[in-house]
Design a protein around this motif. Structure first.
Motif, mmCIF file in Angstrom:
data_model
loop_
_atom_site.group_PDB
_atom_site.id
_atom_site.type_symbol
_atom_site.label_atom_id
_atom_site.label_comp_id
_atom_site.label_asym_id
_atom_site.label_seq_id
_atom_site.Cartn_x
_atom_site.Cartn_y
_atom_site.Cartn_z
ATOM 1 N N GLN A 99 0.827 -1.199 0.000
ATOM 2 C CA GLN A 99 0.000 0.000 0.000
ATOM 3 C C GLN A 99 0.865 1.255 0.000
ATOM 4 O O GLN A 99 1.966 1.261 0.553
ATOM 5 N N ILE A 100 0.336 2.303 -0.604
ATOM 6 C CA ILE A 100 1.034 3.581 -0.606
ATOM 7 C C ILE A 100 0.763 4.263 0.731
ATOM 8 O O ILE A 100 -0.398 4.511 1.076
ATOM 9 N N PRO A 101 1.803 4.550 1.497
ATOM 10 C CA PRO A 101 1.569 5.213 2.780
ATOM 11 C C PRO A 101 1.147 6.672 2.557
ATOM 12 O O PRO A 101 1.574 7.301 1.590
ATOM 13 N N PRO A 102 0.317 7.200 3.458
ATOM 14 C CA PRO A 102 -0.126 8.594 3.307
ATOM 15 C C PRO A 102 1.031 9.588 3.281
ATOM 16 O O PRO A 102 0.937 10.631 2.658
ATOM 17 N N ASN A 103 2.151 9.230 3.947
ATOM 18 C CA ASN A 103 3.293 10.144 3.986
ATOM 19 C C ASN A 103 4.348 9.824 2.928
ATOM 20 O O ASN A 103 5.510 10.234 3.054
ATOM 21 N N ALA A 104 3.950 9.107 1.881
ATOM 22 C CA ALA A 104 4.884 8.831 0.788
ATOM 23 C C ALA A 104 5.364 10.153 0.198
ATOM 24 O O ALA A 104 4.597 11.113 0.095
ATOM 25 N N LYS A 105 6.626 10.190 -0.180
ATOM 26 C CA LYS A 105 7.156 11.404 -0.812
ATOM 27 C C LYS A 105 6.396 11.656 -2.108
ATOM 28 O O LYS A 105 6.217 10.761 -2.928
ATOM 29 N N GLY A 106 5.927 12.890 -2.273
ATOM 30 C CA GLY A 106 5.161 13.260 -3.462
ATOM 31 C C GLY A 106 3.666 13.164 -3.266
ATOM 32 O O GLY A 106 2.902 13.697 -4.060
ATOM 33 N N ASN A 107 3.218 12.475 -2.208
ATOM 34 C CA ASN A 107 1.782 12.411 -1.925
ATOM 35 C C ASN A 107 1.375 13.726 -1.274
ATOM 36 O O ASN A 107 2.169 14.355 -0.582
ATOM 37 N N ASN A 108 0.158 14.141 -1.506
ATOM 38 C CA ASN A 108 -0.388 15.390 -0.965
ATOM 39 C C ASN A 108 0.354 16.622 -1.473
ATOM 40 O O ASN A 108 0.467 17.623 -0.780
ATOM 41 N N GLN A 109 0.840 16.532 -2.706
ATOM 42 C CA GLN A 109 1.505 17.674 -3.313
ATOM 43 C C GLN A 109 0.478 18.635 -3.903
ATOM 44 O O GLN A 109 -0.658 18.269 -4.185
ATOM 45 N N LYS A 110 0.885 19.878 -4.091
ATOM 46 C CA LYS A 110 0.005 20.906 -4.638
ATOM 47 C C LYS A 110 0.252 21.027 -6.138
ATOM 48 O O LYS A 110 1.396 21.039 -6.591
ATOM 49 N N VAL A 111 -0.838 21.069 -6.911
ATOM 50 C CA VAL A 111 -0.757 21.277 -8.357
ATOM 51 C C VAL A 111 -1.761 22.359 -8.741
ATOM 52 O O VAL A 111 -2.699 22.639 -7.998
ATOM 53 N N THR A 112 -1.556 22.951 -9.891
ATOM 54 C CA THR A 112 -2.483 23.961 -10.396
ATOM 55 C C THR A 112 -3.201 23.411 -11.620
ATOM 56 O O THR A 112 -2.559 22.983 -12.578
ATOM 57 N N ILE A 113 -4.528 23.431 -11.561
ATOM 58 C CA ILE A 113 -5.351 23.013 -12.696
ATOM 59 C C ILE A 113 -5.890 24.288 -13.345
ATOM 60 O O ILE A 113 -6.472 25.135 -12.671
ATOM 61 N N THR A 114 -5.677 24.413 -14.650
ATOM 62 C CA THR A 114 -6.180 25.583 -15.376
ATOM 63 C C THR A 114 -7.482 25.209 -16.079
ATOM 64 O O THR A 114 -7.893 24.049 -16.075
ATOM 65 N N ASN A 115 -8.102 26.189 -16.704
ATOM 66 C CA ASN A 115 -9.341 25.913 -17.436
ATOM 67 C C ASN A 115 -9.069 25.698 -18.921
ATOM 68 O O ASN A 115 -9.925 25.912 -19.747
ATOM 69 N N GLN A 116 -7.879 25.243 -19.264
ATOM 70 C CA GLN A 116 -7.450 25.067 -20.650
ATOM 71 C C GLN A 116 -7.615 23.649 -21.160
ATOM 72 O O GLN A 116 -6.654 23.015 -21.568
ATOM 73 N N GLY A 117 -8.824 23.099 -21.100
ATOM 74 C CA GLY A 117 -9.073 21.774 -21.666
ATOM 75 C C GLY A 117 -8.412 20.655 -20.887
ATOM 76 O O GLY A 117 -8.212 20.744 -19.681
ATOM 77 N N GLN A 118 -8.026 19.593 -21.588
ATOM 78 C CA GLN A 118 -7.457 18.410 -20.931
ATOM 79 C C GLN A 118 -6.038 18.707 -20.440
ATOM 80 O O GLN A 118 -5.257 19.348 -21.114
ATOM 81 N N GLN A 119 -5.734 18.197 -19.241
ATOM 82 C CA GLN A 119 -4.410 18.374 -18.663
ATOM 83 C C GLN A 119 -3.848 17.036 -18.227
ATOM 84 O O GLN A 119 -4.597 16.122 -17.909
ATOM 85 N N THR A 120 -2.526 16.952 -18.206
ATOM 86 C CA THR A 120 -1.849 15.707 -17.853
ATOM 87 C C THR A 120 -0.978 15.920 -16.623
ATOM 88 O O THR A 120 -0.251 16.899 -16.539
ATOM 89 N N LEU A 121 -1.079 14.988 -15.687
ATOM 90 C CA LEU A 121 -0.238 14.998 -14.496
ATOM 91 C C LEU A 121 0.567 13.713 -14.455
ATOM 92 O O LEU A 121 0.046 12.646 -14.767
#
Length: 156
Positions: free
Chosen positions: A125-147
């Motif tokens: 299982q992925i632990p809640p404190n895995a590095k990179g989990n709960n990171q902040k990203v910005t979603i724009t209103n420019q159609g489909q986006q990839t993460l």
């Protein structure tokens, strides 16, 4: 007798018309209020890895960073996900899940495992404190986006 029924229906018509008029007005007002229309949002898709390997099965959630508004999420299958209806803004990405649990395919296979002292293995299982989990990203209103979400074990 017929005239009393007729007069009774005449007294109900103005009240009924008033109620129907109020319902129509309220319905129109709710639909046309500025700022109250529902945005369809955008589609966010991508990949999720944990310690360099695709996450076999899990769930990804995008929650508003300011805590205001709806969260959006979807399943992760073989390291890939797609979420539609994500509203633009700063989001916190959280991933849960991990590997796939392999269950015996028949009662004979289960009996054979039991005879050999084997147990069904829990999926990593992925632990809640895995590095990179709960990171902040910005979603724009420019159609489909990839993460591309790359997680790793804590302490590595």
């Amino acid at each position: 007798m017929r005239s009393s029924q007729h007069s009774r229906s005449n007294t109900g018509d103005p009240l009924r018309a008033l109620i129907l008029g109020l319902i129509a007005f309220l319905g129109f007002a709710l639909v046309s209020l500025p700022g109250c229309s529902k945005s369809d949002g955008v589609t966010v898709s991508g990949t999720v890895t944990f310690d360099g390997r695709p996450v076999e099965e899990g769930y990804i959630t995008l929650s508003p960073a300011d805590g205001k508004g709806p969260s959006a999420g979807g399943p992760i299958k073989q390291g890939k996900f797609s979420i539609s209806g994500v509203l633009p803004g700063e989001k916190i990405v959280s991933v849960t899940g991990g590997g796939k649990i392999e269950f015996p395919k028949s009662s004979e296979e289960m009996a054979q495992m039991a005879a050999q002292g084997q147990q069904i293995q829990a999926a990593p299982q992925i632990p809640p404190n895995a590095k990179g989990n709960n990171q902040k990203v910005t979603i724009t209103n420019q159609g489909q986006q990839t993460l591309e979400i790359s997680l790793s074990s804590p302490g590595t």
